[in-house]
Structure formats: C-alpha cells, structure tokens
Design an enzyme around this catalytic site. Structure first.
Site, mmCIF file in Angstrom:
data_model
loop_
_atom_site.group_PDB
_atom_site.id
_atom_site.type_symbol
_atom_site.label_atom_id
_atom_site.label_comp_id
_atom_site.label_asym_id
_atom_site.label_seq_id
_atom_site.Cartn_x
_atom_site.Cartn_y
_atom_site.Cartn_z
ATOM 1 N N SER A 34 0.799 -1.228 0.000
ATOM 2 C CA SER A 34 0.000 0.000 0.000
ATOM 3 C C SER A 34 0.828 1.272 0.000
ATOM 4 C CB SER A 34 -0.939 0.024 1.210
ATOM 5 O OG SER A 34 -0.210 -0.036 2.417
ATOM 6 N N ASP A 324 -3.763 8.329 7.405
ATOM 7 C CA ASP A 324 -4.575 7.437 8.216
ATOM 8 C C ASP A 324 -3.657 6.737 9.219
ATOM 9 O OD1 ASP A 324 -3.374 5.250 6.909
ATOM 10 O OD2 ASP A 324 -5.080 4.884 5.590
ATOM 11 N N HIS A 327 -0.686 5.069 7.075
ATOM 12 C CA HIS A 327 -0.075 5.612 5.860
ATOM 13 C C HIS A 327 0.201 7.109 5.965
ATOM 14 C CE1 HIS A 327 -2.530 2.069 4.612
ATOM 15 N NE2 HIS A 327 -1.404 1.769 3.985
#
Length: 350
Positions: A34, A324, A327
């Site tokens: 990610s 978040d 991240h």
C-alpha cells in the site's frame, strides 16, 4: 498556509535540482504494497481499498484513486523527479493501457508482503502474482514498441520495490502460524530469501536498475502507538528495532547481489531515519502532529473506517505526518521521495 509553502518549497526545489538529468530512465516500474499501490486493489475482491473520499482529496482533481493517501505516493514524486510523468498508473486500472504503461506502471497491491501468507490475510495480490503481471506487461510492451525498443526500455527502466511492513504487523505479530514456525530473526531471514529470489527473477527478465525500500519505523505508526497503552502511546521500540535489523540485513543482501549478478545496479532506499526524524521533530518539517493521523480520530482508522462522513477528519493534511493510522500524508510522501532520490537514486540520474 505556512505548511503549504514549506511543502511547495521542498518539492519545487527537489524537481528543479534534478530536472536536467532525467533522460537516462525511460520508465518507472513499481512492485510492493500500500505504500506504492496506485489503485490495483480497486479491481480485486478485498476489503482493503481506498477508492473513496476523503482518500485522494488533495490528488489532482480531488479524486480518490485507490492510493492510501490524501494525494500522491512517493513513487509518483520519484517519477516526476526523473522527468517522466507526475503519476504512475495501476496496471489493473481499466482506464489506462500500454500507451501510458510504457513510461511507468505499478503492480503493487495494498496489504501484500514478501510472504504469501501475508497476502492471504486480506485476500490481496501476492508478490509472485505481481511478477506474473509484469511478464504479461513485457509482452504487451514488445507488441507496442517492438522487441528492440521494448527491451531497451525494460533494461534502462528503474524498478522500485516497497514491501515488508505487512509481513510483520499484519502477519507475524498478529497471527500465530509464522510466529510459531520462526523466531523473529528466522522470519527476517525467510523474507530476505524471498526478496533475493524476486530480485534475481527480475534480473533474469532484463531488469538492471533496482531499488529496494527498507522498512519504516513501524512501531511509530499511529495504529501501533494506539495499542501501546501501557507506555502512554509511545512508539513500540521492539517493532522499530526489528525494522532496523531487517534493513541492515537488506543492506548485506544487496551487497552480495551486486557482486553475484553481473551488470546489476541495486540500491537500498531506506526511509527509516527521515520518517523517524519527522515523528520525533515534526515542527522542523512544518508539521504539527505526528502521533496521530489526519483521518478520523487519527488513532485506528484506515480504509473503510476512514470515510467522508467521519466528523473528526482534519481539514489540513499538511499539518500531519500521517494521513490514516498506517499511511503517510502526501506531504510526507514528497519529503521521503526527495530524501530517497537525493541519497539512493541519484546514481540513476546519470
């Protein structure tokens, strides 16, 4: 406004510094999780997605793309720094085709790891499948450019691999299987073996310029700090030490592969120190908050828990190191990209 000005200064200075030297790399090819997935998970049956607001609210046009950030990823900034293009498209995104992929493409999948067992946790793409898609891409590129030009592009392209955090935080420390099979050092060595094999396969397919991204100070991610109740939400030093040890092992493996594989140029891009600096001294970089994230309460929200109806989401992500609970923000990604290009990838600019 001051934070935005600092952000713009970093990135403008970054691009102007090296814009005249970009011609040596015709394409950026990305593998990983990610940290670099630009939207492949959008096309998969998994709960780990970010193709909805407020993700992407500071991206071009304010559109969510599947990037786990409010804007661009480090790989997008790196592509722009090499003078190629400002964003790297996801291979599975149906709105792009080989014309766009010829100068840069992303095979990464959020939630994956070196270990196949990690990708199984949230039903995402395993690393071996990313490689299979890359082989498919090679054939498409040869059909588009012809064998000679395509092979030249594939040989001169810069390959970026950013992966590994999920193997520890999503798999080893949460699920019993691997922790019963391996000591932490044994698991690190297990992952290093997979990494070495992956790099060797890419090399055998024609890749010559490669960067492996080391682990971040993963004990300082907001989600991990939230679980560290006994120490008042401090960074989990055990996790940080594992990351540092793994990065040292990566460095040794890279040195060995550079000796073993003729003509390869393999580097370690290590974000650990710069990210730890941002966490420990956020004000120096123009941030106001490093312990919690912008989205929601900033302590545990990620993916669908980070949605547009959450009333706690911050109004200015440039004040935050993290977007978040897992991240970074676009601003952080830009600073990390600047650091990586300056300290690790600069040799590919000439």
């Amino acid at each position: 406004m001051a934070n935005k000005a600092i952000h713009c200064f970093f990135l403008t200075h970054f691009l102007l510094q090296i814009a005249h030297t970009y011609a040596r790399v015709p394409a950026i090819i990305v593998f990983g999780d990610s940290t670099v997935d630009s939207g492949n998970n959008n096309q998969m049956s998994t709960l780990l997605k970010s193709n909805f607001q407020p993700y992407g609210r500071d991206f071009f046009g304010g559109q969510p793309t599947g990037r786990f950030s409010n804007g661009r990823l480090p790989t997008d900034f790196i592509s722009e720094a090499f003078g190629i293009k400002p964003v790297i498209p996801a291979y599975l995104d149906p709105s792009y085709d080989i014309r766009e992929f010829a100068t840069g493409v992303c095979f990464a999948s959020a939630g994956t790891g070196y270990d196949n067992a990690t990708s199984d946790v949230l039903s995402v793409m395993p690393l071996w499948k990313e490689l299979e898609y890359y082989k498919e891409y090679q054939q498409e590129l040869r059909g588009y450019l012809g064998n000679e030009i395509a092979n030249e592009v594939l040989g001169e392209a810069l390959y970026l691999l950013s992966i590994g955090t999920n193997d520890f935080l999503e798999n080893y420390y949460i699920l019993p299987k691997r922790s019963l099979e391996f000591s932490i050092e044994g698991y690190q060595n297990f992952l290093l073996g997979i990494c070495g094999n992956f790099i060797t396969e890419l090399y055998n397919l024609g890749a010559r310029k490669l960067s492996i991204t080391g682990l971040p100070p993963m004990g300082c991610l907001p989600l991990e700090r939230t679980t560290n109740i006994m120490l008042g939400g401090a960074c989990i030093e055990e996790y940080n030490n594992v990351a540092k040890d793994f990065n040292e092992k990566l460095k040794g493996m890279i040195a060995n592969l550079n000796k073993q594989l003729a003509g390869i140029r393999l580097v370690l891009s290590n974000p650990y120190d710069i990210l730890l600096e941002m966490v420990q001294n956020p004000e120096f970089f123009g941030f106001e908050e490093a312990a919690k994230a912008c989205c929601g309460t900033g302590r545990f929200e990620m993916s669908y828990m980070c949605d547009k109806i959450n009333p706690f989401t911050c109004s200015d992500a440039n004040k935050y190191v993290f977007w978040d609970s897992f991240h970074p923000t676009e601003k952080t990604n830009g600073i990390v990209a600047y650091h990586v290009v300056k300290n690790s990838l600069a040799e590919f600019l000439w």
